[in-house]
Design a protein around this motif. Structure first.
Motif, PDB file in Angstrom:
ATOM      1  N   ALA A  24       0.006  -3.562   9.308  1.00 34.03           N
ATOM      2  CA  ALA A  24       0.970  -3.485   8.219  1.00 34.03           C
ATOM      3  C   ALA A  24       2.406  -3.430   8.730  1.00 34.03           C
ATOM      4  CB  ALA A  24       0.690  -2.239   7.381  1.00 34.03           C
ATOM      5  N   ALA A  63      -7.296  -2.097   2.190  1.00 35.91           N
ATOM      6  CA  ALA A  63      -6.108  -2.946   2.062  1.00 35.91           C
ATOM      7  C   ALA A  63      -5.902  -3.754   3.344  1.00 35.91           C
ATOM      8  CB  ALA A  63      -4.882  -2.086   1.765  1.00 35.91           C
ATOM      9  N   ASP A  66       0.865  -1.182   0.000  1.00 33.42           N
ATOM     10  CA  ASP A  66       0.000   0.000   0.000  1.00 33.42           C
ATOM     11  C   ASP A  66       0.903   1.234   0.000  1.00 33.42           C
ATOM     12  OD1 ASP A  66      -1.742   2.051   0.421  1.00 33.42           O
ATOM     13  OD2 ASP A  66      -2.316   1.437   2.464  1.00 33.42           O
ATOM     14  N   LEU A  89       0.865  -7.544   4.178  1.00 28.78           N
ATOM     15  CA  LEU A  89       0.620  -6.128   3.870  1.00 28.78           C
ATOM     16  C   LEU A  89       1.840  -5.302   4.252  1.00 28.78           C
ATOM     17  CD1 LEU A  89      -1.226  -3.759   3.047  1.00 28.78           C
ATOM     18  CD2 LEU A  89      -2.115  -3.767   5.398  1.00 28.78           C
ATOM     19  N   CYS A 113      -6.252  -7.885   3.631  1.00 32.92           N
ATOM     20  CA  CYS A 113      -5.112  -8.704   4.049  1.00 32.92           C
ATOM     21  C   CYS A 113      -5.440  -9.490   5.307  1.00 32.92           C
ATOM     22  CB  CYS A 113      -3.873  -7.827   4.228  1.00 32.92           C
ATOM     23  SG  CYS A 113      -3.220  -7.287   2.634  1.00 32.92           S
TER      24      CYS A 113
END
Ligand code: NAP
Length: 254
Positions: free
Chosen positions: A240, A94, A81, A105, A98
């Motif tokens: 992330a 996103a 991302d 991610l 994920c």
């Protein structure tokens, strides 16, 4: 066939790169020099986008569900991302996608401008109402550089001269005292200083986008002693792996 050495990647790595930023284009260029399969994705908001190298798809996925379906169909193993720090909805989708699929991610996010020496003197705002209120208390000739999607927050400014800079043409009318410039940068401190001087700007409105491409306005504002109102960044998705540059992203993919 790819091997796991310092500059080679496992053959099953297949990246979907959410872009629309300079970092995403830089990452695409770097990935093109590796054996990683990747596809860049753009929202399709800009009529003549700067395209990254390599395969590109354009347009929304249809929410997190659509993104999940796309990634499964394309056998994506890693989602990067690299969208703009203020493209919050895409980043949320996103993270959700994920979470559901187990796909890795990586969030590539350029550092904000908070470490600049002049940042402590800026007027930081948490939302657009806060931006408007603070700017109203400072000046009457604002320069709005926070983006087309933020302009609704300033619609009540029908009683003053407003300078707006946007990338894409507006499809709605603006009040008579507004001057709208279409430009996409990068800009120089000299041109920014001349622009602010020509419009007698007394408050600069921006958001904490970070990066060098649009930072010249901050240098010009500091030079001209023009106060700056800055919209702070939304938080990143917790799940992330966060990296701040292309090299960090390539390491995370290794
Ligand atoms: P956003 O509000 O977070 O996203 C709105 C919707 O646009 C998403 O739900 C998604 O539609 C689609 N979308 C966004 N980015 C996409 C991408 N890279 N690929 C495919 N679909 C995407 O985004 P935004 O703030 O409107 O920004 C749109 C794009 O412009 C982003 O890619 C961003 O990197 C770039 N950009 C934004 C800014 C900014 O200030 N916001 C500045 C410079 C560049 P679906 O739900 O249908 O999937």
């Amino acid at each position: 066939m790819a091997r796991n050495s310092s500059n080679r990647y496992h053959p099953v790595v297949r990246v979907l790169l959410l872009g629309g930023t300079a970092e995403a284009r830089d990452l695409a260029a770097a990935l093109a020099a590796t054996d990683i399969a990747f596809t860049s994705s753009l929202a399709g908001r800009v009529s003549h986008p700067r395209l990254p190298v390599g395969e590109v798809r354009i347009g929304g996925f249809g929410g997190a569900e659509g993104l999940i379906a796309y990634m499964r169909a394309q056998q994506v193993t890693h989602l990067v991302d690299a969208t703009h720090p203020f493209a919050r909805t895409m980043s949320e989708h996103a993270a959700q996608a994920c979470e559901v699929t187990g796909i890795s991610l990586i969030r590539l996010e350029r550092p904000g401008w908070t470490a600049r020496p002049d940042a402590d003197a800026w007027h930081w705002a948490q939302d657009l109402d806060d931006v408007r209120t603070q700017a109203e208390s400072i000046g009457r000739r604002p320069f709005i550089t926070s983006g087309r999607q933020t302009l609704y927050a300033f619609a009540s400014w029908t009683d003053r001269n407003v300078l707006v800079r946007i990338v894409e043409p507006l499809n709605t009318a603006t009040p008579p005292g507004w001057t709208v410039i279409e430009d996409r940068g990068p800009y120089s401190q000299t041109s920014e200083r001349a622009l602010m001087h020509a419009h007698a700007i007394d408050v600069l409105i921006t958001k904490d986008s970070g990066g060098p491409h649009t930072a010249a306005k901050l240098d010009a504002a500091a030079e001209l002693h023009i106060p700056v109102v800055v919209l702070a960044r939304p938080a990143s998705a917790q799940s992330a792996t966060v990296v701040t540059d292309v090299a960090g992203c390539l390491n995370a993919l290794r």
